[in-house]
Design a protein around this motif. Structure first.
Motif, PDB file in Angstrom:
ATOM      1  N   GLU A  93      29.020 -16.068   7.421  1.00  0.00           N
ATOM      2  CA  GLU A  93      27.538 -16.136   8.810  1.00  0.00           C
ATOM      3  C   GLU A  93      26.691 -15.238   8.636  1.00  0.00           C
ATOM      4  N   TYR A  94      25.908 -15.241   7.858  1.00  0.00           N
ATOM      5  CA  TYR A  94      24.227 -14.930   8.053  1.00  0.00           C
ATOM      6  C   TYR A  94      23.840 -16.590   7.295  1.00  0.00           C
ATOM      7  N   GLY A  98      21.785 -18.111  10.160  1.00  0.00           N
ATOM      8  CA  GLY A  98      20.360 -18.838  10.073  1.00  0.00           C
ATOM      9  C   GLY A  98      19.840 -19.547   9.426  1.00  0.00           C
ATOM     10  N   LYS A 103      15.959 -17.729  10.985  1.00  0.00           N
ATOM     11  CA  LYS A 103      16.521 -16.353   9.138  1.00  0.00           C
ATOM     12  C   LYS A 103      16.416 -15.378  10.418  1.00  0.00           C
ATOM     13  N   GLY A 106      19.107 -14.783  11.259  1.00  0.00           N
ATOM     14  CA  GLY A 106      20.340 -14.719  10.210  1.00  0.00           C
ATOM     15  C   GLY A 106      20.406 -13.590   9.962  1.00  0.00           C
ATOM     16  N   TRP A 107      19.516 -13.042   9.734  1.00  0.00           N
ATOM     17  CA  TRP A 107      19.136 -11.131   9.129  1.00  0.00           C
ATOM     18  C   TRP A 107      19.642 -10.447   9.807  1.00  0.00           C
ATOM     19  N   VAL A 109      21.998 -11.050  11.838  1.00  0.00           N
ATOM     20  CA  VAL A 109      23.773 -11.909  11.355  1.00  0.00           C
ATOM     21  C   VAL A 109      24.279 -10.590  10.224  1.00  0.00           C
ATOM     22  N   PHE A 110      23.253 -10.486   8.901  1.00  0.00           N
ATOM     23  CA  PHE A 110      23.825 -10.146   8.008  1.00  0.00           C
ATOM     24  C   PHE A 110      24.261  -8.567   7.887  1.00  0.00           C
ATOM     25  N   SER A 113      27.463  -8.049   9.619  1.00  0.00           N
ATOM     26  CA  SER A 113      28.397  -7.943   8.730  1.00  0.00           C
ATOM     27  C   SER A 113      28.262  -6.844   7.353  1.00  0.00           C
ATOM     28  N   SER A 325      23.174 -13.040  -0.646  1.00  0.00           N
ATOM     29  CA  SER A 325      22.249 -12.369  -0.239  1.00  0.00           C
ATOM     30  C   SER A 325      21.060 -11.621  -1.245  1.00  0.00           C
ATOM     31  N   LEU A 381      28.531  -9.264  15.756  1.00  0.00           N
ATOM     32  CA  LEU A 381      28.814 -10.436  14.535  1.00  0.00           C
ATOM     33  C   LEU A 381      28.930 -11.291  15.638  1.00  0.00           C
ATOM     34  N   TRP A 457      14.447 -14.084   1.534  1.00  0.00           N
ATOM     35  CA  TRP A 457      14.938 -14.407   2.053  1.00  0.00           C
ATOM     36  C   TRP A 457      15.468 -16.421   2.197  1.00  0.00           C
TER      37      TRP A 457
END
Length: 467
Positions: A93-94, A98, A103, A106-107, A109-110, A113, A325, A381, A457
């Motif tokens: 997902e991220y 992202g 970005k 995306g962070w 989302v990370f 998750s 990551s 999420l 990132w």
């Protein structure tokens, strides 16, 4: 849907050299990917570990809650399928959000998750003790920790071997669900109309009605029941021809898991001898009452194996998130290098240990709190993935060859509205915990990642000669 897409190079990373993380090997077809993904949904463990909590809160409305959650998940799965074919990355997902929405999105989302991947395996693993009861009495926390450690060892092995191991366990899961369905329907105590009228009983047998507001309050758990279909996204770097097979795996898994879960839930609801027994949610006792102790023991052992199976697949899936990551430079360099290290089986072994060992420790935390936090994180999420789907047809992404969801952008907008409202109805303590973690992560972004955007990132996509 287009089978191939011109190769995409990963974003340049300063300092990248021979010690950079290796690529994951593409060794899975649709069948292997579906086996692993369906095993992560782990229909039997969801049915026998998570669903009993819904029976306690919703009684005969349990099927309704899961069905509504499944409808929401269909729209979410369309979003996953489109984004997963545009951005086939182990970051899941991220990486998708992202790449498409920026970005910071995306962070966020990370972080959601990461909450899910660190908690869910422990929650499922703790259910093992209840179904080992016919053979041995063991503390649920101890049983959960042992399952997590065993799953961690299995997660260090070859992925294709794990696909077959989990496939065998999955067959046992489906058999258990089929037996429960047969017994429940053959001992029907109430008509199908009872599924449309919510009633629940407490421990004393007192019966009360259940309103639609109760379904909304339990929606986080209902979404959690079929949550694992997203595993296909995490495996997209190891799926052959991901532009085609990611969407197939996501949609096939969701359809099969919904059937495997909803049919037994209907059978249990109709076949329970009374509302008090139904609300108690002890499926092993129900099976014994419908048949005999031998059948009950067999079902219990199948469920215990299903939970172990779920632990293996979840550790595999979740280690890929940490692997990605590290590759995308989310942490200080020593941590990035560690998370990106692969063993001789091409498994990210340090990432696997980083998921499995804390997961064993989380088995000693309160189960209700973990369940509620997971429900909040899953809803958040899915909401953020739907937001990302709104960006999937902008700029050069508009014409990129990929699987495309129907009714865009209507479905993503409906998902955002539905889950935004759902979040307001979930447990307040869990909301605060999730918010606190998200705020802390946002501060990490502001003070560490954002000032180092050239070297931290950096969301990368796998480079293949042909995908």
């Amino acid at each position: 849907m287009t089978d191939t897409l011109p190769p995409q190079a990963a974003s340049p990373v300063p300092g990248a050299a021979a010690d950079s993380p290796k690529k994951l090997a593409r060794s899975l077809g649709v069948v292997g990917g579906t086996l692993l993904t369906l095993s992560c949904v782990t229909p039997a463990s969801s049915l026998f570990v998570i669903v009993p909590d819904l029976f306690a809160d919703l009684g005969t409305y349990t099927l309704m809650a899961i069905a509504i959650g499944s409808v929401i998940c269909i729209a979410v799965a369309f979003c996953y399928s489109e984004l997963g074919t545009l951005v086939p990355s182990a970051g899941g997902e991220y990486a998708m959000v992202g790449t498409l929405a920026g970005k910071f999105a995306g962070w966020l989302v990370f972080i959601q998750s990461l909450i899910v991947v660190m908690i869910v395996p422990s929650l499922i693993a703790m259910g093992t003790a209840d179904y080992l009861e016919p053979i041995i009495h063991v503390d649920p926390r101890i049983a959960g920790a042992v399952v997590m450690l065993a799953a961690t060892v299995a997660g260090l092995l070859d992925l294709r071997a794990n696909a077959w191991i989990t496939g065998v366990f999955l067959v046992l899961e489906v058999i258990a669900c089929a037996v429960v369905s047969f017994l429940g329907f053959s001992h029907g105590e109430r008509g199908a109309s009872s599924l449309l009228h919510g009633t629940v009983a407490d421990a004393s047998g007192s019966v009360s009605g259940v309103g639609f507001a109760a379904i909304l309050a339990a929606m986080g758990t209902a979404l959690f029941v079929t949550q694992g279909f997203s595993t296909a996204i995490y495996l997209s770097e190891e799926l052959e021809n991901p532009r085609k097979n990611v969407a197939r795996t996501v949609l096939w898994t969701l359809g099969l898991s919904c059937a495997i879960i909803l049919i037994p839930v209907a059978a249990i609801t109709l076949g329970a001898p009374d509302l008090q027994t139904l609300s108690a949610g002890n499926i092993s006792e129900l099976v014994i009452g419908w048949s005999n102790t031998g059948v009950g023991t067999f079902i219990s052992l199948c469920i215990a194996l299903a939970i172990i199976n779920a632990g293996i697949v979840m550790v595999i899936q979740n280690s890929r998130v940490l692997f990605a990551s590290g590759r995308d430079k989310a942490w200080p360099e020593p941590v990035n290098r560690a998370f990106g290290t692969l063993n001789k089986f091409s498994a990210p072994w340090i990432s696997t240990l980083a998921v499995g060992i804390p997961g064993a420790a989380l088995c000693f935390v309160g189960q209700d709190l973990l369940t509620n936090i997971t429900g909040v994180a899953v809803a958040a999420l899915y909401l953020l993935v739907a937001v990302g789907a709104l960006f999937s047809r902008r700029n050069h992404h508009k014409d990129a060859p990929a699987w495309r969801q129907p009714l865009w952008p209507v479905l993503p907008i409906l998902v955002i509205v539905a889950l935004g409202y759902t979040l307001t109805q979930l447990d307040g303590v869990a909301l605060l915990w999730t918010l606190g973690i998200t705020v802390a992560a946002s501060l990490y972004w502001v003070f560490y990642l954002r000032p180092r955007q050239e070297s931290r990132w950096i969301i990368t996509l796998p480079e293949d000669e042909r995908v």
